[in-house]
Design a protein around this motif. Structure first.
Motif, PDB file in Angstrom:
ATOM      1  N   GLU A  96       0.865  -1.081  -0.005  1.00  0.00           N
ATOM      2  CA  GLU A  96      -0.001   0.037   0.049  1.00  0.00           C
ATOM      3  C   GLU A  96       0.913   1.192  -0.087  1.00  0.00           C
ATOM      4  OE1 GLU A  96      -1.610   3.373   0.656  1.00  0.00           O
ATOM      5  OE2 GLU A  96      -0.884   2.527   2.700  1.00  0.00           O
ATOM      6  N   PHE A 151       2.989   5.237   2.414  1.00  0.00           N
ATOM      7  CA  PHE A 151       3.632   5.123   3.747  1.00  0.00           C
ATOM      8  C   PHE A 151       4.944   5.505   3.695  1.00  0.00           C
ATOM      9  CE2 PHE A 151       3.985   2.206   7.705  1.00  0.00           C
ATOM     10  CZ  PHE A 151       3.132   2.998   8.590  1.00  0.00           C
ATOM     11  N   GLU A 179       7.214   3.112   1.676  1.00  0.00           N
ATOM     12  CA  GLU A 179       6.822   3.021   0.267  1.00  0.00           C
ATOM     13  C   GLU A 179       5.857   3.997  -0.158  1.00  0.00           C
ATOM     14  OE1 GLU A 179       6.332  -0.544   2.009  1.00  0.00           O
ATOM     15  OE2 GLU A 179       4.880   0.157   3.483  1.00  0.00           O
ATOM     16  N   PHE A 198      -4.502  -1.319   2.155  1.00  0.00           N
ATOM     17  CA  PHE A 198      -3.681  -2.050   3.170  1.00  0.00           C
ATOM     18  C   PHE A 198      -4.423  -3.149   3.768  1.00  0.00           C
ATOM     19  CE2 PHE A 198      -2.170  -2.673   7.638  1.00  0.00           C
ATOM     20  CZ  PHE A 198      -0.820  -3.129   7.252  1.00  0.00           C
ATOM     21  N   GLY A 234       5.288  -2.225   5.573  1.00  0.00           N
ATOM     22  CA  GLY A 234       5.469  -1.551   6.987  1.00  0.00           C
ATOM     23  C   GLY A 234       4.517  -2.697   7.985  1.00  0.00           C
ATOM     24  N   MET A 235       4.311  -3.711   7.754  1.00  0.00           N
ATOM     25  CA  MET A 235       3.294  -4.604   8.179  1.00  0.00           C
ATOM     26  C   MET A 235       3.867  -5.153   9.741  1.00  0.00           C
ATOM     27  SD  MET A 235       0.927  -7.791   6.977  1.00  0.00           S
ATOM     28  CE  MET A 235      -0.102  -6.940   5.623  1.00  0.00           C
ATOM     29  N   THR A 236       3.111  -4.895  10.466  1.00  0.00           N
ATOM     30  CA  THR A 236       3.452  -5.593  11.887  1.00  0.00           C
ATOM     31  C   THR A 236       3.180  -6.771  12.100  1.00  0.00           C
ATOM     32  OG1 THR A 236       3.178  -3.226  12.834  1.00  0.00           O
ATOM     33  CG2 THR A 236       3.206  -5.032  14.499  1.00  0.00           C
ATOM     34  N   ASP A 242       2.151   4.490  12.825  1.00  0.00           N
ATOM     35  CA  ASP A 242       3.635   3.994  13.431  1.00  0.00           C
ATOM     36  C   ASP A 242       4.428   5.327  13.553  1.00  0.00           C
ATOM     37  OD1 ASP A 242       2.013   2.130  12.176  1.00  0.00           O
ATOM     38  OD2 ASP A 242       3.903   0.902  11.827  1.00  0.00           O
ATOM     39  N   GLU A 257       6.853  -2.571  18.029  1.00  0.00           N
ATOM     40  CA  GLU A 257       6.195  -3.520  16.949  1.00  0.00           C
ATOM     41  C   GLU A 257       7.416  -3.963  15.894  1.00  0.00           C
ATOM     42  OE1 GLU A 257       3.003  -1.883  15.124  1.00  0.00           O
ATOM     43  OE2 GLU A 257       2.104  -1.611  17.137  1.00  0.00           O
ATOM     44  N   TYR A 308       8.159  -5.240  11.917  1.00  0.00           N
ATOM     45  CA  TYR A 308       7.503  -5.414  10.704  1.00  0.00           C
ATOM     46  C   TYR A 308       8.188  -6.829   9.988  1.00  0.00           C
ATOM     47  CZ  TYR A 308       6.552  -0.335  10.540  1.00  0.00           C
ATOM     48  OH  TYR A 308       6.150   0.872  10.679  1.00  0.00           O
TER      49      TYR A 308
HETATM   50  N1  ARG Z   1       2.471  -1.142  11.062  1.00  0.00           N
HETATM   51  C1  ARG Z   1       1.150  -0.841  10.957  1.00  0.00           C
HETATM   52  C2  ARG Z   1       0.458  -2.011  10.954  1.00  0.00           C
HETATM   53  O1  ARG Z   1       0.872  -3.007  10.383  1.00  0.00           O
HETATM   54  C3  ARG Z   1       0.785  -0.027   9.926  1.00  0.00           C
HETATM   55  C4  ARG Z   1       1.188  -0.198   8.394  1.00  0.00           C
HETATM   56  C5  ARG Z   1       0.479   0.710   7.524  1.00  0.00           C
HETATM   57  N2  ARG Z   1       1.511   0.407   6.157  1.00  0.00           N
HETATM   58  C6  ARG Z   1       1.134   0.914   4.961  1.00  0.00           C
HETATM   59  N3  ARG Z   1       1.735   0.720   3.984  1.00  0.00           N
HETATM   60  N4  ARG Z   1       0.090   1.804   4.895  1.00  0.00           N
HETATM   61  O2  ARG Z   1      -0.739  -2.261  10.954  1.00  0.00           O
END
Ligand code: ARG
Length: 269
Positions: free
Chosen positions: A46, A49, A53, A87, A105-107, A193, A219, A221
């Motif tokens: 997504e 961010f 990205e 996302f 950036g996914m936790t 974040d 957190e 990623y």
């Molecule tokens: N780290 C957070 C999650 O995993 C937010 C990630 C949002 N990433 C993005 N590309 N919008 O929920």
């Protein structure tokens, strides 16, 4: 047995052994290259961010995550292609098998780990509260009770906001939209974040907001893949190699301006 027969038999069996060995060799080589070349990998993200990205003016994907997954692909000998998705559409796409991986950036969370598999942690982050730069009262979660909080849908920040007593949570498709809502004076706070919020402030993308208090969480990623993906080990091995050979540090410094602090744990929990 006559000597000539003995010689002939020996030569025959020797050449048979050589032929078999040659076949074995070829077979092994084929298997190995098939394992590594199970690409291209279609990777979902997504892309709103930064600095993880985002899209450049020419529409090209750029950022820490983008360069990291490209370097991983290079290390593994696999082509990487991207697909931009909302996302909250990334995990469904992994489950449906329409993408091989997601880097966004996914936790790594316990809940997400029930439906997808993650790579080893590749980044340490945490949630932070952002408020108007004039706000001198909000310093912690307790101050947000009954307040309006803007968040990106489907994120750990959204989940945290949802746990605050009497808070009115408004959701947006991207983190910049949530931050803009705060800048416009239509929300009291954003939970997002910290690295992404700090980047938005530092670049001037979102004016007149600030981060307050301590990080609310720690957190990690991870790169998400479908459950039991055959790519998981290949991807982890390549990521580990980049962490060891300095490539990870080079990409990190390019996007964060400093060397990474401390080392990453091998697992998120
Ligand atoms: N780290 C957070 C999650 O995993 C937010 C990630 C949002 N990433 C993005 N590309 N919008 O929920």
């Amino acid at each position: 047995m006559k000597r000539s027969h003995f010689l002939r038999n020996t030569v025959l069996s020797l050449s048979a052994t050589l032929v078999l060995a040659a076949c074995g060799g070829t077979q092994e080589a084929t298997t190995t290259s098939e394992d590594a070349a199970s690409g291209p990998w279609l990777v979902g993200t997504e892309p709103a961010f930064p600095p993880f990205e985002s899209q450049s003016d020419s529409g090209e994907l750029v950022g820490f995550d983008i360069e990291l997954i490209q370097a991983i692909g290079e290390q593994a000998g696999v082509d990487v292609e991207f697909e931009s998705l909302p996302f909250d559409g990334l995990i469904p796409a992994l489950q449906a098998g329409t993408i091989e991986a997601a880097i966004s950036g996914m936790t790594i969370t316990k809940e997400r780990s029930e439906t997808v598999d993650f790579s080893r942690p590749y980044f340490r982050a945490g949630l932070a509260i952002a408020v108007d730069s004039e706000d001198s009262e909000t310093t912690s979660l307790e101050n947000l009770e009954g307040k309006t909080i803007a968040v990106q849908i489907g994120t750990t920040g959204a989940e945290m906001a949802g746990s605050i007593k009497d808070a009115k949570v408004t959701t947006f498709d991207s983190a910049p939209l949530a931050l803009q809502e705060l800048a416009n004076g239509n929300a009291d706070a954003v939970i997002n974040d910290a690295p992404a919020t700090l980047d938005a402030i530092a670049t001037g993308n979102i004016p007149d907001i600030k981060v307050v208090g301590e990080l609310l969480t720690e957190e990690f990623y991870g790169i998400a893949m479908p459950k039991d993906s055959p790519n998981r080990e290949i991807l982890n091995a390549a990521l580990n190699e980049l962490l060891e050979n300095g490539t990870y540090d080079t990409i990190y410094e390019k996007w964060f301006g400093t060397a990474p602090v401390g080392t990453l744990p091998e697992t998120a929990f």
